[in-house]
Motif scaffolding. Structure first.
Motif, PDB file in Angstrom:
ATOM      1  N   UNK A 448      59.901  53.885   8.842  1.00 51.34           N
ATOM      2  CA  UNK A 448      59.056  54.929   9.754  1.00 51.34           C
ATOM      3  C   UNK A 448      57.868  54.103   9.738  1.00 51.34           C
ATOM      4  N   UNK A 449      57.131  53.750   9.025  1.00 53.08           N
ATOM      5  CA  UNK A 449      55.831  54.143   9.187  1.00 53.08           C
ATOM      6  C   UNK A 449      55.064  52.208   9.690  1.00 53.08           C
ATOM      7  N   UNK A 636      62.077  45.369   9.588  1.00 55.56           N
ATOM      8  CA  UNK A 636      61.836  45.771  10.946  1.00 55.56           C
ATOM      9  C   UNK A 636      62.010  47.383  10.452  1.00 55.56           C
ATOM     10  N   UNK A 637      61.096  47.937  12.264  1.00 56.58           N
ATOM     11  CA  UNK A 637      60.947  48.553  11.798  1.00 56.58           C
ATOM     12  C   UNK A 637      62.262  50.196  12.761  1.00 56.58           C
ATOM     13  N   UNK A 666      62.012  62.089  11.356  1.00 56.52           N
ATOM     14  CA  UNK A 666      60.837  61.454  13.056  1.00 56.52           C
ATOM     15  C   UNK A 666      59.803  61.825  13.800  1.00 56.52           C
ATOM     16  N   UNK A 667      60.313  63.147  13.012  1.00 54.05           N
ATOM     17  CA  UNK A 667      59.211  63.600  14.211  1.00 54.05           C
ATOM     18  C   UNK A 667      57.648  63.081  13.255  1.00 54.05           C
ATOM     19  N   UNK A 668      57.669  63.095  11.510  1.00 55.09           N
ATOM     20  CA  UNK A 668      56.648  62.744  11.094  1.00 55.09           C
ATOM     21  C   UNK A 668      56.507  61.512  11.713  1.00 55.09           C
ATOM     22  N   UNK A 669      56.460  60.010  11.987  1.00 54.76           N
ATOM     23  CA  UNK A 669      56.769  58.685  12.191  1.00 54.76           C
ATOM     24  C   UNK A 669      56.568  58.808  13.864  1.00 54.76           C
TER      25      UNK A 669
END
Length: 787
Positions: A448-449, A636-637, A666-669
């Protein structure tokens, strides 16, 4: 004298009092600026969050478009919690004048301090005399609790100032109707709106004046005088009209954050338990020291001496010819107890000034002796925290996109909140997020990051084993490499890790490619590498609708947002071109079976621009890559548009807990939730191509609902209801959306229909109670509550 009858208003502020108040305000400002100049430490948790909000509103106000609906939505979106936008909007001009930063934000408190001094003066003068007003302003200017707030960046000072100003307006409205009652009513309404837009819960502290005004207006109406009641209604309507645009957009998050803040305070602040007597007495016990123990003792001693002198003369102290019941009105306000002024001797008055000055110098700088008994708030000289360097490192690597930094430590001086503020200060190119979630979800954060910040030593009070496990995963992963480290003042080290290579890379081109656009696609184990060159203006905010065909397999979808929707190319020359490379995992390509990628034979792509224009995009299909880096786990992201499509499947199957869990991750990333905007645009095209695809319709409804596009989401969900009437999940989603739109009757119809399918669903049961309550159908609400 009838207290409900209009009274003559006090005379306007005279020149001498105005000069005294101006001098007092300038002295406070000089003291505060000296403290700010000596303070070297970065903002901590809440201060960093407030600073981020202020910088967000400052940025939106710099591109003023008051006639644009989306501009207002963007402005209100900067303050989505119970911390309203007013404090930050007032700070915006100071940030523009002095430059964006923590010191400028603290200096903006001077504006609220000026309002507080003026309001306290007005209250003291209104309820006693001009002299009382000036003395009350002095006492407030030296109160240790307020001194601390003036040199901090929270909303406590702004709330206190706006509350006091609103109380002053309401007091004038209650006791001095004057010759222009409608003007007073409208000013009172504006004051109530200011309190609400600072912090909605602040209205609770105004219960007494509001109750008094209501009772007085009802009494006047019974006597045949309808003017006061009409004016009260007008004030309420004005307050509601001013607050509604912000509240209607954010009401759900405002209410939820109010509850979360209450729970956090009880859990982490000792002595604030609502179920204990100690919790209720926590702040009343602090009041003497909050005002300054020495100052309060001197005021009480002076009052006692004055009272005894009056008794010897055979008289008693009187407040003056004020309306009946004024004392209850006065003393009910927390600062009312400070508005004490009696006929003291000059010696007592001189001592009061000296004690106030000494208390201020002690509390702010530790000079002299402690006369306040309140914990001092001295400037910190602890510099050396590398926030600026950390953000600058990321900016240099990725200057043309918004990068998201996952911050593992949560220490006072190094945390996601102050790094987010620093990222905004440096051009809004870096966002910082604290990783939250369960222990088993830590591995998923690696996809995610692109950036992680690690720290040794103390991790902060909110840290647990999950952060330690996440740090181990980052250090052990071959997909990440350390690109920076800094020694910290606490003796530990901060380490910055980045994905190698980055999931998104942008390079300016010296010349644009022939034909305007060139693109190539290369299969990777578990994903795709996209290379595209073209005009920066046309690629920013664009999406790629990509269909793949593999041998002996059905068509595959690989839709993706260019730059994950986070391209920032406004600083490039107008008409300039860029080369964009992005490497993303694709759900339809199995990383454990590279033959899927190797057997891709054709790829058809449509470029969907931010304007909505579609353009067929020729793609060169490059040979598959077998590089080892691509085969590394989490190399891979994640493709957030893929994940958004999976949210639709979760909604359709009624898996609400995993749905909201995945949304939170999802909202974090994606710090600005661009995946929702991009996903909505792509899914609309997909639904046009295949109107019967329910999975796409559910995903579209999720994207619209999470963007607070309640009307559009309702249209999508009603379409789902017609196509799949037996699925209670769509009906429950429709009920939630209609409740958000304040349409409880429409919500009730959808929820009742869902209840005929799944009558024992607890979430549905709660939603039906809410809908019944909003319809004021208390009988059904109570029946459901006891069912």
């Amino acid at each position: 004298m009838d207290p409900r009858a209009p009274q003559p208003s006090p005379s306007p502020l005279n020149r001498r009092d105005g000069l005294v108040l101006l001098g007092l305000w300038l002295a406070c400002l000089a003291l505060d600026l000296l403290w700010i100049h000596q303070h070297q430490a970065p903002p901590s948790w809440d201060q960093g969050d407030h600073l981020s909000r202020a910088l967000g509103i400052w940025q939106v106000l710099r591109s003023l478009e008051p006639w644009s609906g989306p501009w207002w939505q963007q402005l209100w979106a900067q303050a989505p919690s119970y911390r309203g936008p007013l404090s930050y909007a007032v700070a915006a001009p100071v940030l523009e004048l002095l430059g964006p930063g923590y010191r400028s934000a603290m200096a903006a408190n001077g504006l609220f301090n000026g309002l507080l001094l003026l309001s306290c003066y007005g209250l003291g003068r209104q309820l006693h005399s001009r002299s009382a007003g000036l003395w009350s302003a002095l006492v407030v200017s030296a109160a240790p609790a307020l001194l601390n707030q003036r040199t901090d960046y929270l909303i406590d000072l702004s709330l206190t100032a706006v509350l006091t100003g609103s109380w002053w307006l309401l007091s004038q409205r209650r006791w001095w109707g004057g010759t222009r009652p409608w003007r007073g009513a409208l000013l009172a309404g504006a004051g109530l709106a200011a309190v609400f837009l600072t912090r909605p819960t602040g209205l609770v502290l105004l219960w007494l004046p509001l109750l008094g005004l209501l009772l007085a207006a009802l009494g006047a109406a019974r006597a045949g005088r309808w003017g006061p009641l009409q004016q009260l209604v007008a004030a309420t309507a004005l307050a509601g009209a001013l607050c509604w645009p912000w509240f209607s957009q954010n009401w759900l998050t405002v209410l939820s954050t109010i509850n979360n803040a209450r729970q956090w305070g009880v859990q982490y602040q000792e002595g604030l338990e609502a179920t204990s007597l100690e919790g209720w007495l926590y702040y009343p016990r602090l009041l003497p020291t909050m005002a300054g123990a020495g100052l309060v003792a001197l005021v009480l001693a002076g009052s006692a001496v004055a009272a005894m002198a009056a008794a010897r003369r055979g008289s008693r102290l009187r407040p003056g010819p004020q309306p009946r019941g004024w004392w209850l009105w006065w003393l009910s306000f927390p600062l009312g107890g400070l508005l004490v002024q009696q006929p003291w001797a000059p010696l007592w008055k001189g001592a009061l000034v000296l004690v106030a000055l000494q208390g201020a110098l002690w509390n702010q700088f530790g000079w002299g002796v402690d006369l306040s008994g309140f914990p001092p708030h001295r400037p910190s000289t602890e510099g050396g925290w590398p926030l600026e360097a950390i953000v600058a490192t990321i900016r240099r690597t990725s200057p043309h996109q918004l990068s998201t930094l996952a911050v593992l430590p949560d220490s006072e001086r190094l945390n996601a909140f102050n790094l987010e503020a620093e990222g905004r200060r440096q051009g809004f190119r870096v966002a910082a997020r604290q990783t939250v979630g369960r222990l088993e979800q830590a591995a998923g954060n690696l996809e995610r990051f692109d950036w992680f910040l690690l720290k040794g030593g103390d991790q902060g009070v909110m840290s647990d084993e999950r952060q330690a496990h996440q740090a181990e995963l980052v250090r052990a992963s071959g997909a990440f490499q350390r690109v920076g480290q800094w020694g910290l003042p606490d003796g530990s080290r901060a380490e910055l890790y980045r994905r190698q290579p980055l999931s998104v890379a942008v390079e300016p081109l010296a010349a644009c490619p022939r034909g305007g656009l060139q693109a190539a696609l290369q299969p990777l184990p578990g994903g795709l590498a996209l290379q595209i060159q073209g005009p920066a203006q046309g690629l920013q905010g664009a999406n790629l609708i990509l269909d793949l065909q593999a041998r002996k397999q059905q068509a595959l979808r690989a839709d993706q947002a260019l730059g994950q929707g986070l391209l920032l190319t406004n600083d490039l020359p107008r008409g300039g071109c860029i080369a964009l490379t992005q490497r993303l995992a694709i759900a339809s390509l199995d990383a454990n079976n590279s033959r899927t990628a190797e057997t891709i034979t054709t790829a058809k792509a449509v470029l969907l621009k931010a304007s909505g224009q579609r353009q067929n995009l020729p793609l060169r299909l490059l040979p598959p890559s077998n590089e080892m880096a691509a085969a590394e786990p989490f190399a891979l992201a994640e493709n957030r548009l893929d994940t958004l499509e999976s949210l639709g499947a979760l909604l359709r199957s009624g898996q609400f807990d995993p749905l909201f869990d995945q949304i939170g991750l999802l909202n974090q990333s994606d710090p600005e939730q661009r995946y929702l905007r991009d996903g909505e645009a792509v899914l609309k095209v997909r639904v046009q191509r295949d109107p019967g695809n329910l999975n796409d319709l559910y995903a579209l409804a999720v994207a619209q609902a999470l963007q607070r596009k309640a009307s559009d989401a309702a249209v999508s969900l009603r379409r789902i209801q017609r196509m799949e009437p037996g699925n209670p999940s769509g009906l429950m989603g429709l009920g939630v959306v209609e409740l958000y739109r304040f349409r409880p009757w429409a919500a009730q119809a959808a929820l009742d229909q869902a209840a005929t399918i799944v009558p024992s669903n607890p979430t549905l049961h709660t939603l039906r109670i809410v809908a019944s309550s909003l319809r004021l159908d208390w009988r059904q609400a109570l029946s459901l509550l006891h069912a």
